[in-house]
Design an enzyme around this catalytic site. Structure first.
Site, PDB file in Angstrom:
ATOM      1  N   SER A  52      -2.356 -33.948  31.118  1.00 52.12           N
ATOM      2  CA  SER A  52      -1.912 -34.002  29.687  1.00 52.12           C
ATOM      3  C   SER A  52      -1.912 -32.923  28.929  1.00 52.12           C
ATOM      4  O   SER A  52      -2.783 -32.079  29.167  1.00 52.12           O
ATOM      5  CB  SER A  52      -2.702 -35.352  28.928  1.00 52.12           C
ATOM      6  OG  SER A  52      -2.084 -35.390  27.754  1.00 52.12           O
ATOM      7  N   TYR A  65      -9.669 -39.570  24.957  1.00 56.04           N
ATOM      8  CA  TYR A  65      -8.467 -39.243  26.053  1.00 56.04           C
ATOM      9  C   TYR A  65      -8.596 -37.811  26.246  1.00 56.04           C
ATOM     10  O   TYR A  65      -8.336 -37.299  27.321  1.00 56.04           O
ATOM     11  CB  TYR A  65      -7.059 -39.828  25.377  1.00 56.04           C
ATOM     12  CG  TYR A  65      -6.182 -39.555  26.077  1.00 56.04           C
ATOM     13  CD1 TYR A  65      -5.835 -40.456  27.350  1.00 56.04           C
ATOM     14  CD2 TYR A  65      -5.257 -38.515  25.821  1.00 56.04           C
ATOM     15  CE1 TYR A  65      -4.895 -40.236  28.209  1.00 56.04           C
ATOM     16  CE2 TYR A  65      -4.035 -38.363  26.887  1.00 56.04           C
ATOM     17  CZ  TYR A  65      -3.724 -39.395  27.663  1.00 56.04           C
ATOM     18  OH  TYR A  65      -2.963 -39.070  28.844  1.00 56.04           O
TER      19      TYR A  65
END
Length: 171
Positions: A52, A65
């Site tokens: 990501s 995250y």
């Protein structure tokens, strides 16, 4: 599968933080470990992890995250070097926000999401995965804006990168 939760660190339960790490990090570890015997026997084998853009800069209101995606990035880099001698390529995709139910279901919108927007769709990620499988490299930043941020971040001092993230994340 990945797990994400937007919100201030203290507003997310410790159980939820642990679940994000378990799914996003331990899930990748488990899959790589289980696949290794098969990968060793497969000529031209490749592993493509789901990283990501959040694994490049620590993103406020996405702390767990971001941490999980930093771990995926580190694991990808380590295995790419380690498994190279086995003939196994290891890489990851690094998209920013993607229009998926995981993003749409969030009840909190961090400022960085408002500023960068959600312009990618699942088909963009599939195309990037295909391109990555056909080419070299370890990390594949996805989307024009994030590619520019990624490559400029590779050349600029870390303090400047942190300033950019702070500016994007301001309220």
């Amino acid at each position: 599968m990945a797990m994400m939760r937007f919100g201030r660190f203290e507003d997310i339960s410790l159980a939820e933080h642990n679940r994000i790490i378990a799914i996003n990090v331990q899930g990748v570890l488990n899959c790589c470990y289980a696949a290794l015997p098969f990968l060793k026997r497969t000529p031209g084998a490749q592993v493509l992890n789901m990283g990501s853009a959040s694994g490049l800069y620590g993103v406020p209101q996405m702390a767990s995250y971001s941490a999980s995606k930093f771990a995926v990035r580190g694991l990808t880099e380590a295995l790419e070097l380690e498994w190279r001698e086995l003939g196994i390529r290891v890489a990851d995709l690094m998209p920013p926000f993607v229009r998926t139910p995981m993003v749409a279901s969030q009840t909190f919108e961090p400022p960085v999401l408002r500023r960068l927007g959600v312009t990618l769709v699942a088909e963009d990620i599939a195309k990037a995965a295909w391109r990555q499988a056909q080419s070299g490299g370890v990390h594949r930043p996805i989307g024009a804006m994030f590619r520019a941020m990624y490559w400029s971040g590779q050349l600029s001092p870390p303090a400047l990168n942190r300033w950019v993230m702070a500016w994007l994340s301001r309220a």
